[in-house]
Design an enzyme around this catalytic site. Structure first.
Site, PDB file in Angstrom:
ATOM      1  N   GLU A  31       0.832  -1.224   0.000  1.00  0.00           N
ATOM      2  CA  GLU A  31       0.000   0.000   0.000  1.00  0.00           C
ATOM      3  C   GLU A  31       0.863   1.269   0.000  1.00  0.00           C
ATOM      4  OE1 GLU A  31      -3.036  -0.188   3.035  1.00  0.00           O
ATOM      5  OE2 GLU A  31      -3.937  -1.964   2.137  1.00  0.00           O
ATOM      6  N   GLU A  69      -5.025  -8.619  -0.057  1.00  0.00           N
ATOM      7  CA  GLU A  69      -5.775  -8.337   1.176  1.00  0.00           C
ATOM      8  C   GLU A  69      -7.213  -8.092   0.767  1.00  0.00           C
ATOM      9  OE1 GLU A  69      -4.332  -5.370   3.941  1.00  0.00           O
ATOM     10  OE2 GLU A  69      -2.246  -5.849   3.452  1.00  0.00           O
TER      11      GLU A  69
END
Ligand code: AHR
Length: 480
Positions: free
Chosen positions: A172, A296
């Site tokens: 991220e 995720e």
């Protein structure tokens, strides 16, 4: 009474890769410490692993597990957590609070994976780590020669290489509040290339996962620069209620579909085979098409407190959302890896209760898919039926996906996301076997004493199958 929906079987779409049933563990609250690993628990074995958690995880049967983060990768130095336990370095957990316990490090993670028959997937620290540190990690795991790090692994008691194939190049990185400067995509590109060079020069057989997201311009910049060097584009998705009531997460799922389909369209613009790759890189370019790693995904009702809503109690509505999301995953063949976030205690299917581990609601549809939905993916066509999702707007009632099993029969999972109405489907003639999961209400949840999920096995007539409100149905032994 709702209209009957005819579901037609169309063409095939390749094989469902088992790696879409992956899991994720992070040094975050009680996921690893107190979940997977807890030497003080009466369920712990001599290595500190909770065997009750291991047994539950074994049933979920993850083919791939991601570690050590997540956001914690921003401060994770792998050498803190290898070798003799009394020499390991404990640091403050800057991201999630508490301390980052080094007792469960690389070797313990790989051993946990092997006990479950899973492939390890490691995420490297691009923030306070260096390309050299990441390359050394690859060598520690996979080195077979006489180099320092291969020998270091041997000196820790692991003669054979760990053979870690999947490596995430950051996590991220676009998220500005996280540590580091990589939310500037040009800096991510600059540094990711250096990490990949060192890591692939160390072991050219590894596969790398580049950071992607729901911003098409980020993904395009990353892939324009790095597509020959990456095997997967990582995407993350968490749906939330978002103050939109019962159906809020189902509205959120639209963003998952949009993100995946935009990434697929982008991926299609890059060649499957890389021509004229500069031989001076001294490792091969990507082979075959770029793929998506949805590394995720889950439902996460964020709360701005010390645990961020991560210690979530999942209800039956959340389980129906998970069933729906799995259908989305199976219907997008470009997703070759998917990791539910996370395995234990944190946004988790398994709760490591002091008196014994138990499954939350979301584990039950996951198990239904994991055990049955492997094989040749089959496209289905149907006319969508809609219902009023209140503040979440108009929603499709059904999610369907199908695979052809080895014996030639068809297996289909149909999710009825409408908690107020039954829906009826027709999938031809004859009879089939059905397994139906329901609960008494969307708010029902499981605890250490009671499982709220009802499971019914029955025979159904294919021309009129009634899906109860808020249900998941596996229909198998279909010969169409
Ligand atoms: O899974 C919890 C967190 O969610 C992870 O650490 C991070 O990658 C994501 O934002």
């Amino acid at each position: 009474m709702t209209m009957k929906t005819n579901i037609r079987v169309s063409d095939g779409m390749g094989t469902v890769k088992e790696t879409v049933y992956g899991q994720f563990i992070e040094h975050i609250l009680t996921c690893i410490e107190g979940g997977v690993y807890d030497p003080h628990s009466s369920f712990a074995d001599e290595t500190g692993i909770r065997t009750d958690v291991l047994d539950k995880a074994r049933e979920l049967n993850p083919p791939i597990i991601r570690f050590p983060g997540g956001t914690i990768m921003c401060q994770y130095h792998w050498e803190d957590a290898v070798g003799p336990q009394d020499k390991r370095i404990k640091r403050k957990n800057l991201i999630w609070g508490g301390e980052l316990n080094p007792s469960f490090g690389t070797a313990e993670f790989v051993s946990f994976c092997r006990r479950l028959g899973a492939e390890p997937m490691i995420c490297v620290n691009m923030v306070s780590g260096t390309p050299e540190e990441a390359g050394n990690w690859v060598e520690y795991c996979n080195g077979t020669g006489d180099s320092y790090y291969a020998q270091l692994r041997r000196s820790h008691g692991y003669e054979e290489p760990f053979n870690v194939k999947y490596w995430c190049i950051g996590n991220e990185s676009y998220a500005e509040p996280d540590l580091g400067v990589h939310h500037d995509v040009s800096l991510y590109i600059r540094d990711a290339l250096e990490f990949i060079k060192v890591m692939k020069l160390t072991d050219s057989s590894i596969e790398t996962v580049l950071v992607g997201c729901d911003k098409p311009e980020w993904n395009k910049a990353v892939l324009d620069a790095l597509h020959p060097f990456g095997d997967y584009l990582s995407l993350h998705h968490y749906s939330a209620e978002n103050q939109k009531g019962l159906y809020g997460p189902f509205e959120g799922e639209k963003a998952l579909i949009q993100m995946v389909e935009e990434a697929e369209a982008l991926i299609d613009t890059y060649p499957d085979t890389i021509e004229n790759f500069n031989p001076w890189y001294r490792f091969p370019p990507r082979k075959g098409k770029l793929k998506i790693a949805l590394d995720e995904w889950n439902i996460w009702n964020f709360v701005a407190d010390k645990t961020y809503g991560l210690l979530s109690t999942y209800n039956w509505r959340d389980a129906i959302w998970v069933a729906s999301a799995l259908s989305v995953i199976l219907n997008h063949p470009s997703i070759e890896i998917a990791n539910m976030a996370q395995l234990v205690n944190v946004l988790a299917p398994i709760i490591a209760h002091p008196e014994g581990a138990y499954y939350q609601t979301i584990a039950y549809p996951f198990l239904l898919y994991r055990k049955n939905m492997i094989g040749e993916r089959v496209n289905l066509e149907w006319q969508p039926v809609y219902f009023d999702g209140g503040e979440a707007g108009t929603l499709e009632a059904l999610r369907c996906c199908a695979v052809r099993a080895e014996d030639g029969s068809l297996r289909m999972i149909v999710v009825n996301r409408d908690f107020s109405n039954a829906h009826t489907i027709s999938i031809g003639t004859g009879k089939a076997s059905a397994t139906v999961l329901t609960a008494d209400s969307p708010e029902a949840f499981c605890d250490e004493k009671t499982c709220c999920v009802h499971k019914e096995e029955k025979t159904v007539a294919c021309d009129e199958i009634i899906l109860p409100p808020g249900s998941v149905m596996l229909i198998s032994d279909l010969h169409i």
